[in-house]
Design a protein around this motif. Sequence first.
Motif, PDB file in Angstrom:
ATOM      1  N   ALA A 147       0.828  -1.269   0.366  1.00 24.59           N
ATOM      2  CA  ALA A 147       0.182  -0.232   0.016  1.00 24.59           C
ATOM      3  C   ALA A 147       0.634   0.850  -0.009  1.00 24.59           C
ATOM      4  CB  ALA A 147      -0.984   0.080   1.392  1.00 24.59           C
ATOM      5  N   ILE A 148       0.456   1.948  -1.673  1.00 25.09           N
ATOM      6  CA  ILE A 148       1.533   3.098  -0.869  1.00 25.09           C
ATOM      7  C   ILE A 148       1.234   4.028  -0.626  1.00 25.09           C
ATOM      8  CG2 ILE A 148       3.287   4.562  -2.940  1.00 25.09           C
ATOM      9  CD1 ILE A 148       3.647   2.243  -4.648  1.00 25.09           C
TER      10      ILE A 148
ATOM     11  N   GLY B 275       3.523  -1.312   3.217  1.00 26.36           N
ATOM     12  CA  GLY B 275       2.456   0.058   3.834  1.00 26.36           C
ATOM     13  C   GLY B 275       3.745   1.102   3.851  1.00 26.36           C
ATOM     14  N   ILE B 276       4.149   1.532   2.617  1.00 32.10           N
ATOM     15  CA  ILE B 276       5.031   2.879   2.464  1.00 32.10           C
ATOM     16  C   ILE B 276       4.407   4.576   1.864  1.00 32.10           C
ATOM     17  CG2 ILE B 276       6.731   3.661   0.543  1.00 32.10           C
ATOM     18  CD1 ILE B 276       6.460   0.182  -0.631  1.00 32.10           C
TER      19      ILE B 276
ATOM     20  N   LYS C 148       2.451  -4.981   8.680  1.00 30.66           N
ATOM     21  CA  LYS C 148       4.130  -5.383   9.526  1.00 30.66           C
ATOM     22  C   LYS C 148       5.309  -5.052   9.287  1.00 30.66           C
ATOM     23  CE  LYS C 148       1.510  -9.842   8.423  1.00 30.66           C
ATOM     24  NZ  LYS C 148       0.834  -9.373   6.883  1.00 30.66           N
ATOM     25  N   LYS C 149       4.809  -3.967   7.568  1.00 30.73           N
ATOM     26  CA  LYS C 149       6.815  -3.914   7.780  1.00 30.73           C
ATOM     27  C   LYS C 149       5.846  -1.931   6.877  1.00 30.73           C
ATOM     28  CE  LYS C 149      10.935  -4.095   5.077  1.00 30.73           C
ATOM     29  NZ  LYS C 149      11.507  -3.881   5.539  1.00 30.73           N
ATOM     30  N   VAL C 150       6.589  -1.107   7.677  1.00 29.56           N
ATOM     31  CA  VAL C 150       6.489   0.554   6.681  1.00 29.56           C
ATOM     32  C   VAL C 150       7.582   0.777   7.105  1.00 29.56           C
ATOM     33  CG1 VAL C 150       5.454   2.319   8.024  1.00 29.56           C
ATOM     34  CG2 VAL C 150       4.630   0.479   8.974  1.00 29.56           C
ATOM     35  N   VAL C 151       7.249   1.274   5.503  1.00 32.63           N
ATOM     36  CA  VAL C 151       8.350   2.383   4.612  1.00 32.63           C
ATOM     37  C   VAL C 151       8.715   3.346   4.992  1.00 32.63           C
ATOM     38  CG1 VAL C 151      10.061   1.960   2.946  1.00 32.63           C
ATOM     39  CG2 VAL C 151       9.319  -0.520   4.147  1.00 32.63           C
TER      40      VAL C 151
ATOM     41  N   ARG D  92      11.802   0.800   7.908  1.00 31.58           N
ATOM     42  CA  ARG D  92      12.783   1.411   6.908  1.00 31.58           C
ATOM     43  C   ARG D  92      12.850   2.712   6.387  1.00 31.58           C
ATOM     44  NH1 ARG D  92      14.483  -1.112   1.725  1.00 31.58           N
ATOM     45  NH2 ARG D  92      16.241   0.773   1.016  1.00 31.58           N
ATOM     46  N   VAL D  93      13.430   3.734   6.625  1.00 30.85           N
ATOM     47  CA  VAL D  93      13.795   5.303   6.690  1.00 30.85           C
ATOM     48  C   VAL D  93      14.525   5.372   5.244  1.00 30.85           C
ATOM     49  CG1 VAL D  93      13.830   7.520   6.816  1.00 30.85           C
ATOM     50  CG2 VAL D  93      13.106   6.074   8.494  1.00 30.85           C
ATOM     51  N   ILE D  94      13.988   5.528   3.982  1.00 32.58           N
ATOM     52  CA  ILE D  94      14.454   6.192   2.893  1.00 32.58           C
ATOM     53  C   ILE D  94      14.556   7.274   2.392  1.00 32.58           C
ATOM     54  CG2 ILE D  94      14.266   5.196   0.369  1.00 32.58           C
ATOM     55  CD1 ILE D  94      12.232   3.315   0.742  1.00 32.58           C
ATOM     56  N   TYR D  95      16.274   7.506   1.648  1.00 34.79           N
ATOM     57  CA  TYR D  95      16.604   9.129   1.733  1.00 34.79           C
ATOM     58  C   TYR D  95      16.323   9.000   0.160  1.00 34.79           C
ATOM     59  CZ  TYR D  95      16.902   9.433   7.157  1.00 34.79           C
ATOM     60  OH  TYR D  95      17.426   9.559   8.055  1.00 34.79           O
TER      61      TYR D  95
END
Length: 141
Positions: free
Chosen positions: A7-8, A71-72, A95-98, A117-120
């Motif tokens: 899910a974005i 979930g993103i 379960k997994k949030v980015v 997970r944090v993305i730059y």
Amino acid sequence: MKLNQFAIIGLGRFGSSLGRELSQLGYEVLGIDHDEEKVNEMSSVLTHAVAADGTEEEVLRSIGVRNFDCGIIAIGDDIQASILAAILLKDLGVKKVVAKAVSELHGRVLEKIGVDRVIYPERDMGIRVAHQLVSPNLLDY
Ligand code: ATP
């Protein structure tokens, strides 16, 4: 754990590119954006595309976001919206949030909330391109 359903929240350049690629790879992708134009552009690409505010708990509940493996949060500029969406996804049990961060501090807040997970994107792409430039044989870094 193998992730199959994504899910974005936020279908800007980053969210739509991610969603398009995941869809092409055969995964189920739900896209959420409060801008109807963005949703219309992506409706034929993603499994589902919904025009809604990703910071509203009731919206996320009714969409059944907790059933998604991942979930993103692809909202950058509106840091408050990014943080609210992140807390909601964590509390709803995704379960997994980015999440994408636009600054070091934004990233630190997301980590404190429990984002997995944090993305730059800009920073990471700069590092990647630097390595590719000095090691042309390196196909992927
Ligand atoms: P990108 O670089 O990915 O294009 P951006 O920094 O240009 O992102 P952002 O402001 O981060 O743009 O927004 C990304 C997307 O998130 C936009 O399409 C915007 O409409 C959407 N968005 C922002 N806030 C919300 C919200 N509360 N609910 C749903 N969608 C949102």
